[in-house]
Each structure stands twice: as structure tokens, then as C-alpha cells.
Motif scaffolding. Structure first.
Motif, PDB file in Angstrom:
ATOM      1  N   LYS A  92       1.927   0.377   3.691  1.00  0.00           N
ATOM      2  CA  LYS A  92       0.645   0.620   4.350  1.00  0.00           C
ATOM      3  C   LYS A  92       0.599  -0.022   5.731  1.00  0.00           C
ATOM      4  O   LYS A  92      -0.129   0.436   6.600  1.00  0.00           O
ATOM      5  CB  LYS A  92      -0.500   0.112   3.484  1.00  0.00           C
ATOM      6  CG  LYS A  92      -0.676   0.923   2.226  1.00  0.00           C
ATOM      7  CD  LYS A  92      -1.773   0.379   1.356  1.00  0.00           C
ATOM      8  CE  LYS A  92      -1.857   1.158   0.056  1.00  0.00           C
ATOM      9  NZ  LYS A  92      -2.792   0.575  -0.881  1.00  0.00           N
TER      10      LYS A  92
ATOM     11  N   LEU B 239       4.455   4.024  -2.851  1.00  0.00           N
ATOM     12  CA  LEU B 239       3.318   3.154  -2.581  1.00  0.00           C
ATOM     13  C   LEU B 239       3.037   2.204  -3.733  1.00  0.00           C
ATOM     14  O   LEU B 239       2.804   1.016  -3.516  1.00  0.00           O
ATOM     15  CB  LEU B 239       2.076   3.997  -2.281  1.00  0.00           C
ATOM     16  CG  LEU B 239       2.225   4.978  -1.125  1.00  0.00           C
ATOM     17  CD1 LEU B 239       0.982   5.837  -1.015  1.00  0.00           C
ATOM     18  CD2 LEU B 239       2.500   4.253   0.160  1.00  0.00           C
TER      19      LEU B 239
ATOM     20  N   ARG C 216       3.118  -3.164  -0.430  1.00  0.00           N
ATOM     21  CA  ARG C 216       2.128  -3.461   0.616  1.00  0.00           C
ATOM     22  C   ARG C 216       2.686  -3.192   2.010  1.00  0.00           C
ATOM     23  O   ARG C 216       1.951  -2.887   2.940  1.00  0.00           O
ATOM     24  CB  ARG C 216       1.687  -4.911   0.500  1.00  0.00           C
ATOM     25  CG  ARG C 216       0.847  -5.163  -0.717  1.00  0.00           C
ATOM     26  CD  ARG C 216       0.293  -6.573  -0.729  1.00  0.00           C
ATOM     27  NE  ARG C 216      -0.536  -6.781  -1.885  1.00  0.00           N
ATOM     28  CZ  ARG C 216      -0.105  -7.281  -3.023  1.00  0.00           C
ATOM     29  NH1 ARG C 216       1.151  -7.629  -3.154  1.00  0.00           N
ATOM     30  NH2 ARG C 216      -0.931  -7.442  -4.031  1.00  0.00           N
TER      31      ARG C 216
ATOM     32  N   ARG D 236      -0.972  11.732  -0.626  1.00  0.00           N
ATOM     33  CA  ARG D 236      -0.415  10.989  -1.758  1.00  0.00           C
ATOM     34  C   ARG D 236      -0.093  11.944  -2.903  1.00  0.00           C
ATOM     35  O   ARG D 236      -0.806  12.922  -3.116  1.00  0.00           O
ATOM     36  CB  ARG D 236      -1.413   9.941  -2.247  1.00  0.00           C
ATOM     37  CG  ARG D 236      -1.679   8.878  -1.219  1.00  0.00           C
ATOM     38  CD  ARG D 236      -2.855   8.007  -1.617  1.00  0.00           C
ATOM     39  NE  ARG D 236      -3.166   7.071  -0.567  1.00  0.00           N
ATOM     40  CZ  ARG D 236      -2.793   5.797  -0.568  1.00  0.00           C
ATOM     41  NH1 ARG D 236      -2.102   5.332  -1.574  1.00  0.00           N
ATOM     42  NH2 ARG D 236      -3.105   5.009   0.427  1.00  0.00           N
TER      43      ARG D 236
ATOM     44  N   ILE E  71      -0.322   6.794   6.042  1.00  0.00           N
ATOM     45  CA  ILE E  71      -0.154   7.584   4.827  1.00  0.00           C
ATOM     46  C   ILE E  71      -1.040   8.818   4.953  1.00  0.00           C
ATOM     47  O   ILE E  71      -2.261   8.710   4.966  1.00  0.00           O
ATOM     48  CB  ILE E  71      -0.523   6.779   3.564  1.00  0.00           C
ATOM     49  CG1 ILE E  71       0.207   5.438   3.531  1.00  0.00           C
ATOM     50  CG2 ILE E  71      -0.246   7.593   2.310  1.00  0.00           C
ATOM     51  CD1 ILE E  71       1.705   5.523   3.503  1.00  0.00           C
TER      52      ILE E  71
END
Length: 161
Positions: free
Chosen positions: A24, A117, A21, A32, A29
Motif C-alpha cells: 500500500k 495484499l 503493508r 482487488r 491499488i
């Protein structure tokens, strides 16, 4: 027949192993990617037990390969006696050459960083979602927090009607 559908549904709900977490919150970001992991047997057992932490982890590129560093996978008490488990060893990430070239170019030329992530199961294999990220400044974090608060407040207002 209905039992099989319910069983598949249960597995898909519990596929997430760990989420970072903090990534973020600290980074924008941009893109991905999904990467496979090269793991040892005791690490897979620990992942199934949910004993992994991605909070302080990051991805390093060495000699044209991507490596996960700083991810803490703690060994189970029932681990093998002839293997000495390392909780924070580097793990090789499995990516396509095209994806690797894209990541290397962004990191070296554009000043991006690669952050893990989330980690999850996909078809019985552990996968790591990594993101091409750019660091946030303090004012960006404040703005993101303010936007999140507003979205939450707006949802409450809409719910009341």
C-alpha cells in the motif's frame, strides 16, 4: 446458543493470516481480486501457526496462469520427515478465467503489476487478496504520508472537541 455465536465471532476476528503493508505504501491499488491458493499440507499447518511473510512477494503470470512468488512460508519443526519443505516455492493461484484475462490484459498492455495484499481464512480455506497496482513515485509517497498525518491530526482535534 450464545456459545455458538461467540465462537463464530472469534473465528471471524482471527481470519487474517498476513498483511503486506509495504504494497500500500509502494503502489496505487486500482482493483482487488480474491484468489485461492494451491498449498501442500505442511504449508497449511504453517499458515495456521502464522508463519508466513508476504513482504517481498509478487504475482507472476506464466502460460495463462497466475503464480505467487517470493512468499515465505517457514516450515514447522514438527513437519513430516519424508517431505523436504521449500520455504519460498511458487504457489499456483486459483482465479476465474474472466479475472485472469483481465489481469493479463492490464499487465501486458497497461503496465500494471499484481501485488499480494493480504492472506486470510475464508470458510476454512486460505485466500489471497491480490491487487492490480501501479507504482508510486517518491512525491506520491510523500503526499500520501502527509495526507495520513493530517487525517490522524484531524481525528485528534475532533476527539478533543
Amino acid at each position: 446458543m450464545a456459545e455458538k455465536k461467540n465462537q463464530k465471532h472469534k473465528n471471524s476476528q482471527n481470519s487474517t493470516i498476513a498483511v503486506n503493508r509495504q504494497a500500500k505504501h509502494e503502489y496505487f491499488i486500482e482493483e482487488r481480486f480474491e484468489a485461492g491458493l494451491v498449498l501442500e499440507g505442511w504449508e497449511v499447518k504453517s499458515l495456521r501457526a502464522g508463519r508466513v511473510q508476504l513482504k517481498e512477494s509478487y504475482v507472476v503470470i506464466k502460460r495463462g496462469e497466475a503464480w505467487l512468488s517470493g512468499a515465505h512460508i517457514s516450515a514447522l519443526l514438527s513437519a513430516s520427515t519424508h517431505i523436504k519443505p521449500e520455504a519460498v516455492r511458487q504457489k499456483k493461484l486459483l482465479l476465474n478465467r474472466h479475472e485472469l484475462n483481465k489481469l493479463i490484459g492490464a499487465v501486458e498492455r497497461k503496465g500494471y503489476t499484481i501485488m499480494p495484499l493480504s492472506m486470510y481464512w475464508k470458510a476454512g480455506r486460505a485466500k489471497l487478496e491480490i491487487g492490480l497496482a501501479k507504482g508510486k513515485q517518491l512525491h506520491d509517497k510523500r503526499a500520501a504520508s502527509k495526507d495520513k498525518d493530517w487525517e490522524r491530526e484531524r481525528a485528534r482535534i475532533m476527539k478533543k472537541g
